[in-house]
Motif scaffolding. Sequence first.
Motif, PDB file in Angstrom:
ATOM      1  N   GLY A 111       0.780  -1.232   0.000  1.00  0.00           N
ATOM      2  CA  GLY A 111       0.000   0.000   0.000  1.00  0.00           C
ATOM      3  C   GLY A 111       0.813   1.284   0.000  1.00  0.00           C
ATOM      4  O   GLY A 111       0.256   2.365  -0.153  1.00  0.00           O
ATOM      5  N   VAL A 112       2.124   1.188   0.161  1.00  0.00           N
ATOM      6  CA  VAL A 112       2.954   2.389   0.196  1.00  0.00           C
ATOM      7  C   VAL A 112       3.278   2.821  -1.235  1.00  0.00           C
ATOM      8  O   VAL A 112       3.789   2.038  -2.018  1.00  0.00           O
ATOM      9  CB  VAL A 112       4.255   2.149   0.999  1.00  0.00           C
ATOM     10  N   LYS A 113       2.965   4.065  -1.547  1.00  0.00           N
ATOM     11  CA  LYS A 113       3.199   4.589  -2.892  1.00  0.00           C
ATOM     12  C   LYS A 113       4.345   5.607  -2.934  1.00  0.00           C
ATOM     13  O   LYS A 113       4.866   5.917  -3.980  1.00  0.00           O
ATOM     14  CB  LYS A 113       1.920   5.223  -3.426  1.00  0.00           C
ATOM     15  N   PHE A 114       4.710   6.131  -1.767  1.00  0.00           N
ATOM     16  CA  PHE A 114       5.780   7.131  -1.702  1.00  0.00           C
ATOM     17  C   PHE A 114       6.493   7.004  -0.363  1.00  0.00           C
ATOM     18  O   PHE A 114       5.868   6.744   0.664  1.00  0.00           O
ATOM     19  CB  PHE A 114       5.213   8.555  -1.813  1.00  0.00           C
ATOM     20  N   PHE A 115       7.807   7.177  -0.382  1.00  0.00           N
ATOM     21  CA  PHE A 115       8.545   7.383   0.856  1.00  0.00           C
ATOM     22  C   PHE A 115       9.689   8.346   0.607  1.00  0.00           C
ATOM     23  O   PHE A 115      10.203   8.462  -0.496  1.00  0.00           O
ATOM     24  CB  PHE A 115       9.033   6.085   1.516  1.00  0.00           C
ATOM     25  N   SER A 116      10.073   9.055   1.647  1.00  0.00           N
ATOM     26  CA  SER A 116      11.145  10.041   1.529  1.00  0.00           C
ATOM     27  C   SER A 116      12.498   9.366   1.696  1.00  0.00           C
ATOM     28  O   SER A 116      12.594   8.206   2.110  1.00  0.00           O
ATOM     29  CB  SER A 116      10.972  11.132   2.593  1.00  0.00           C
ATOM     30  N   SER A 117      13.542  10.122   1.446  1.00  0.00           N
ATOM     31  CA  SER A 117      14.896   9.606   1.633  1.00  0.00           C
ATOM     32  C   SER A 117      15.157   9.260   3.092  1.00  0.00           C
ATOM     33  O   SER A 117      16.000   8.430   3.393  1.00  0.00           O
ATOM     34  CB  SER A 117      15.924  10.613   1.127  1.00  0.00           C
ATOM     35  N   GLN A 118      14.417   9.871   4.000  1.00  0.00           N
ATOM     36  CA  GLN A 118      14.528   9.538   5.421  1.00  0.00           C
ATOM     37  C   GLN A 118      14.246   8.054   5.645  1.00  0.00           C
ATOM     38  O   GLN A 118      14.878   7.432   6.488  1.00  0.00           O
ATOM     39  CB  GLN A 118      13.517  10.335   6.248  1.00  0.00           C
ATOM     40  N   VAL A 119      13.299   7.510   4.924  1.00  0.00           N
ATOM     41  CA  VAL A 119      12.941   6.095   5.069  1.00  0.00           C
ATOM     42  C   VAL A 119      14.081   5.215   4.581  1.00  0.00           C
ATOM     43  O   VAL A 119      14.410   4.203   5.214  1.00  0.00           O
ATOM     44  CB  VAL A 119      11.616   5.775   4.342  1.00  0.00           C
ATOM     45  N   LEU A 120      14.713   5.594   3.483  1.00  0.00           N
ATOM     46  CA  LEU A 120      15.875   4.828   3.010  1.00  0.00           C
ATOM     47  C   LEU A 120      16.975   4.817   4.064  1.00  0.00           C
ATOM     48  O   LEU A 120      17.571   3.779   4.346  1.00  0.00           O
ATOM     49  CB  LEU A 120      16.418   5.415   1.700  1.00  0.00           C
ATOM     50  N   GLY A 121      17.239   5.970   4.653  1.00  0.00           N
ATOM     51  CA  GLY A 121      18.248   6.061   5.707  1.00  0.00           C
ATOM     52  C   GLY A 121      17.888   5.196   6.902  1.00  0.00           C
ATOM     53  O   GLY A 121      18.749   4.516   7.479  1.00  0.00           O
ATOM     54  N   LEU A 122      16.629   5.195   7.275  1.00  0.00           N
ATOM     55  CA  LEU A 122      16.162   4.365   8.388  1.00  0.00           C
ATOM     56  C   LEU A 122      16.355   2.889   8.085  1.00  0.00           C
ATOM     57  O   LEU A 122      16.852   2.133   8.922  1.00  0.00           O
ATOM     58  CB  LEU A 122      14.690   4.658   8.677  1.00  0.00           C
ATOM     59  N   LEU A 123      16.001   2.470   6.872  1.00  0.00           N
ATOM     60  CA  LEU A 123      16.165   1.059   6.493  1.00  0.00           C
ATOM     61  C   LEU A 123      17.626   0.627   6.542  1.00  0.00           C
ATOM     62  O   LEU A 123      17.941  -0.457   7.045  1.00  0.00           O
ATOM     63  CB  LEU A 123      15.596   0.806   5.094  1.00  0.00           C
ATOM     64  N   VAL A 124      18.512   1.477   6.041  1.00  0.00           N
ATOM     65  CA  VAL A 124      19.941   1.153   6.073  1.00  0.00           C
ATOM     66  C   VAL A 124      20.427   1.082   7.517  1.00  0.00           C
ATOM     67  O   VAL A 124      21.169   0.165   7.888  1.00  0.00           O
ATOM     68  CB  VAL A 124      20.766   2.165   5.252  1.00  0.00           C
ATOM     69  N   ASP A 125      19.989   2.011   8.338  1.00  0.00           N
ATOM     70  CA  ASP A 125      20.373   2.026   9.749  1.00  0.00           C
ATOM     71  C   ASP A 125      19.917   0.747  10.455  1.00  0.00           C
ATOM     72  O   ASP A 125      20.697   0.106  11.165  1.00  0.00           O
ATOM     73  CB  ASP A 125      19.773   3.266  10.426  1.00  0.00           C
ATOM     74  N   ILE A 126      18.688   0.364  10.255  1.00  0.00           N
ATOM     75  CA  ILE A 126      18.153  -0.855  10.886  1.00  0.00           C
ATOM     76  C   ILE A 126      18.871  -2.080  10.341  1.00  0.00           C
ATOM     77  O   ILE A 126      19.233  -2.991  11.095  1.00  0.00           O
ATOM     78  CB  ILE A 126      16.625  -0.952  10.676  1.00  0.00           C
ATOM     79  N   TRP A 127      19.110  -2.115   9.028  1.00  0.00           N
ATOM     80  CA  TRP A 127      19.826  -3.252   8.418  1.00  0.00           C
ATOM     81  C   TRP A 127      21.214  -3.403   9.051  1.00  0.00           C
ATOM     82  O   TRP A 127      21.621  -4.507   9.392  1.00  0.00           O
ATOM     83  CB  TRP A 127      19.940  -3.024   6.909  1.00  0.00           C
ATOM     84  N   ARG A 128      21.909  -2.286   9.230  1.00  0.00           N
ATOM     85  CA  ARG A 128      23.248  -2.332   9.857  1.00  0.00           C
ATOM     86  C   ARG A 128      23.189  -2.879  11.275  1.00  0.00           C
ATOM     87  O   ARG A 128      24.009  -3.695  11.671  1.00  0.00           O
ATOM     88  CB  ARG A 128      23.879  -0.939   9.874  1.00  0.00           C
TER      89      ARG A 128
END
Length: 120
Positions: A56-73
């Motif tokens: 259902g997500v159609k848009f996310f900001s670059s903040q979300v990408l940063g969060l995903l990378v942070d959590i992945w690390r």
Amino acid sequence: MDNKAQLNISTVGDVVVVSFGGASIGMLSGIDEMAQQLRDYVAEERPKKMIVDFEGVKFFSSQVLGLLVDIWRKLTEYGGKMLICRINPQLSRVFKITNLDRIFEFYPDRSAAIEAINRT
């Protein structure tokens, strides 16, 4: 209308599933709170298996990408794994453009992601 970002954290067996309550993540008020909620959860619970479901997500900001990378690390520091599922094709392109498709694995639906993460 409530434009606050909503984060949903649930479990399926020993797999933590993170999903979002909204089609747009990052332009909403509350993105910082949502990010902190997820960071706190990971720090406290130290999940070994996590799936991020973008249904259902159609848009996310670059903040979300940063969060995903942070959590992945954080997960990989202690041997955890994170997979992504149900991401729409336009958002998938963002991962390819930023070369983040090299660190994340993508699955078409939640059941395929759960099956894959349980094989590891």
